[in-house]
Design an enzyme around this catalytic site. Sequence first.
Site, mmCIF file in Angstrom:
data_model
loop_
_atom_site.group_PDB
_atom_site.id
_atom_site.type_symbol
_atom_site.label_atom_id
_atom_site.label_comp_id
_atom_site.label_asym_id
_atom_site.label_seq_id
_atom_site.Cartn_x
_atom_site.Cartn_y
_atom_site.Cartn_z
ATOM 1 N N GLU A 1 0.857 -1.188 0.000
ATOM 2 C CA GLU A 1 0.000 0.000 0.000
ATOM 3 C C GLU A 1 0.890 1.233 0.000
ATOM 4 O O GLU A 1 1.894 1.288 0.713
ATOM 5 C CB GLU A 1 -0.903 0.004 1.233
ATOM 6 C CG GLU A 1 -1.748 1.265 1.388
ATOM 7 C CD GLU A 1 -2.573 1.277 2.659
ATOM 8 O OE1 GLU A 1 -2.804 2.378 3.203
ATOM 9 O OE2 GLU A 1 -2.983 0.186 3.127
ATOM 10 N N GLU B 1 -2.618 11.880 2.765
ATOM 11 C CA GLU B 1 -3.388 11.389 3.901
ATOM 12 C C GLU B 1 -3.170 12.328 5.082
ATOM 13 O O GLU B 1 -2.033 12.643 5.446
ATOM 14 C CB GLU B 1 -2.992 9.962 4.275
ATOM 15 C CG GLU B 1 -3.911 9.352 5.317
ATOM 16 C CD GLU B 1 -3.649 7.876 5.537
ATOM 17 O OE1 GLU B 1 -4.598 7.162 5.906
ATOM 18 O OE2 GLU B 1 -2.495 7.438 5.353
#
Length: 376
Positions: free
Chosen positions: A133, A138
């Site tokens: 990932e 974010e």
Amino acid sequence: MKHWLAFEVFASYIYSVKGYSLVREYSGQSFFDLWDFYGAYDNTTQGNAIWVNESYAISQRLAYVDSQGNAIIKVDNTTDVPLGQNRSTVRITTQDTYDIGSLWIIDLSHIPFGCSVWPAFWSFGPNWPENGEIDIIEAINLMPDNQMSIHSTPGCTHNGSDYQLGTSGTTTDCSEPSGCTVMETSPNSYGSGFAAAGGGVWATQFDVSGIFIWFWSRPDVPASIRQVDSASIDVTQWGVPHANYYSSTCNITQYFSAQNLVLDITLCGSWAGAGTSYNATCGNSGPTGLCYQDCVVGPGSPRYDNAYFNISYVRAYTSALPSATPTSSMTPTTSTTPTTATTSSTISYTPIAVIGSWPLMFKKWYHRGIPPVQPA
């Protein structure tokens, strides 16, 4: 001399492939055509969000293209949510996956922010978490800066802050729950500052030599990206990345496979709603001091008026030569119900470049991330 030689080695890592050709652009009125909507509750981060299906998102204008041709993805800010229910928002995943040898660029003028808000632009392999990932954008709540990270199975590590502009977190083992994080140090990478600066651009190089992420606030976007015709990109003028994950401590071909790209917004959950994280910037935002009760429940405005993405484009490039594009026969058909979205297609693959023995190709897979839990 020692530092110069070290920089030369570093540059050879990043520039093992310097030229890229455009293989997919998500923009304009067709922006949403090749994405799948999640269509279920957030069962991945314990968020208080319902990632709605495509038909609901379009009808409620939670996902649409505005008059400037930009894609808008937002949290529902019009519904008065009763206690015990969650708020509607959006998660979309590319139908295409992008293999090692890819470069991804996203141009935005606004990123969701506000108390309880947890937006992300990230990627994952078809067998999560075994295939890795990459978190490109974010952040949570009212954080001032973006956080980048990678997640892997045990054996992949991060070697610290050498030759990157960001600041590495304390964990070097990328299999830990937090992953290997790098905090952005350049100004205006998130929140109101990002919007006030006119937004910005991220580029992610997904290469056998490593994973490298750059960020530019709007005034600093390189000319190679600003040009109208960006059918090809040369990364050699971009300088030191803001996050770097060398293959010397994390074998990219071992821990990562072809990646789907994801855009989503969740609310509260295991990071934005956790006590310490929530209280850091939002603990005084309501009478209870609890994320769900003080934010998700009740009126959506003005609480979620800034909880939206405004995206000019997402572009995917490959290190292949333009003359060696894949041959394919793609006839997607998409059906959407209140809880699911499925896509079927047929495609043949042609390898388009090789570094060592690793074929770099542009492929299409089914979305095979974490299976959604169906809402009651």
